[in-house]
Scaffold this active site. Structure first.
Site, PDB file in Angstrom:
ATOM      1  N   HIS A 180       1.019  -1.573   0.039  1.00 49.98           N
ATOM      2  CA  HIS A 180      -0.019   0.516  -0.059  1.00 49.98           C
ATOM      3  C   HIS A 180       0.759   1.119   0.453  1.00 49.98           C
ATOM      4  CE1 HIS A 180      -2.472   3.344   1.187  1.00 49.98           C
ATOM      5  NE2 HIS A 180      -3.354   2.449   0.967  1.00 49.98           N
ATOM      6  N   GLU A 186       7.864   5.597  -3.142  1.00 47.11           N
ATOM      7  CA  GLU A 186       8.183   5.879  -3.848  1.00 47.11           C
ATOM      8  C   GLU A 186       9.000   4.566  -4.459  1.00 47.11           C
ATOM      9  OE1 GLU A 186      10.035   9.083  -5.437  1.00 47.11           O
ATOM     10  OE2 GLU A 186       8.053   9.996  -5.571  1.00 47.11           O
ATOM     11  N   LEU A 236      -3.660  -7.514   2.802  1.00 46.67           N
ATOM     12  CA  LEU A 236      -4.432  -9.092   3.242  1.00 46.67           C
ATOM     13  C   LEU A 236      -6.150  -9.047   3.057  1.00 46.67           C
ATOM     14  CD1 LEU A 236      -3.053  -8.528   6.568  1.00 46.67           C
ATOM     15  CD2 LEU A 236      -3.139 -10.097   5.128  1.00 46.67           C
ATOM     16  N   GLY A 281      -9.794  -5.810  -0.733  1.00 42.84           N
ATOM     17  CA  GLY A 281     -10.639  -4.343  -0.997  1.00 42.84           C
ATOM     18  C   GLY A 281     -10.253  -3.993  -1.734  1.00 42.84           C
ATOM     19  N   HIS A 317      -8.668  -1.418  -2.482  1.00 48.26           N
ATOM     20  CA  HIS A 317      -7.073  -1.482  -3.806  1.00 48.26           C
ATOM     21  C   HIS A 317      -6.925  -3.025  -4.428  1.00 48.26           C
ATOM     22  CE1 HIS A 317      -6.850   1.831  -1.011  1.00 48.26           C
ATOM     23  NE2 HIS A 317      -6.698   1.275  -0.284  1.00 48.26           N
TER      24      HIS A 317
END
Lengths: 120, 120
Positions: free
Chosen positions: A9, A47, A72, A75, A77
């Protein structure tokens, strides 16, 4: 030449991003025979971002990039954001195969990993 | 009697919380011989919250609760928030031993789990 791109993330906390980079080093130690390149990239807040990570792999000679979501749960993302970014990046590099592997939380190994941690 | 409490962040997305509950079911199937109770709880956004999860374990007879953080990095949640909540809850239950296990991301198993996912 196949590259593995671990995608996390990203965090405002540098130490969390460095944990991902350290894990990427460990993946390199363990699997340099299976992937010519192993890099990490971030969805946001750190980055390289995912498209830059893929470009880096291609510039170093990859014609196949396996994107591995270090998440995990499935969702937004994992189910929308990462596939959307990959589709856009794939369009820029039609001669490269970009494949998204299952996300970490989907692995059946997690059960045993958790139990080992609990019992230690 | 020892209980295992899997602690996840919690999400506004019900499906993500249900993934944690489903994983808890799998932990129960795998380790009912090692833990008399296996439950889950959430730091925020979903129920039960951590103190309620611990109370539930104690009400069902646990005199030891192993709290297992289902987190990938040692960010503020793992390093501060969960220990703070556990310390407060421990003070309410002086006759119960509450122990925090290492968080998931700390496991050396993760490397092999990721490689298995990448190669599939």
């Amino acid at each position: 030449m196949t590259a593995l791109l671990l995608v996390a993330h990203g965090s405002r906390r540098a130490a969390s991003n460095n944990e991902v980079r350290h894990l990427t080093d460990k993946l390199r130690e363990a699997a340099s025979d299976r992937f010519e390149q192993i890099e990490c990239a971030f969805l946001e807040l750190a980055e390289p971002l995912i498209p830059d990570g893929i470009t880096c792999c291609i510039n170093q000679g990859a014609d196949e990039v396996v994107v591995l979501p270090y998440f995990l749960s499935a969702g937004r993302h994992v189910s929308e954001d990462i596939p959307g970014i990959i589709a856009e990046t794939q369009a820029r590099y039609p001669n490269t195969t970009i494949r998204i592997a299952p996300y970490l939380g989907e692995s059946s190994d997690i059960v045993n990993t958790l139990l080992d941690l609990a019992i230690k």
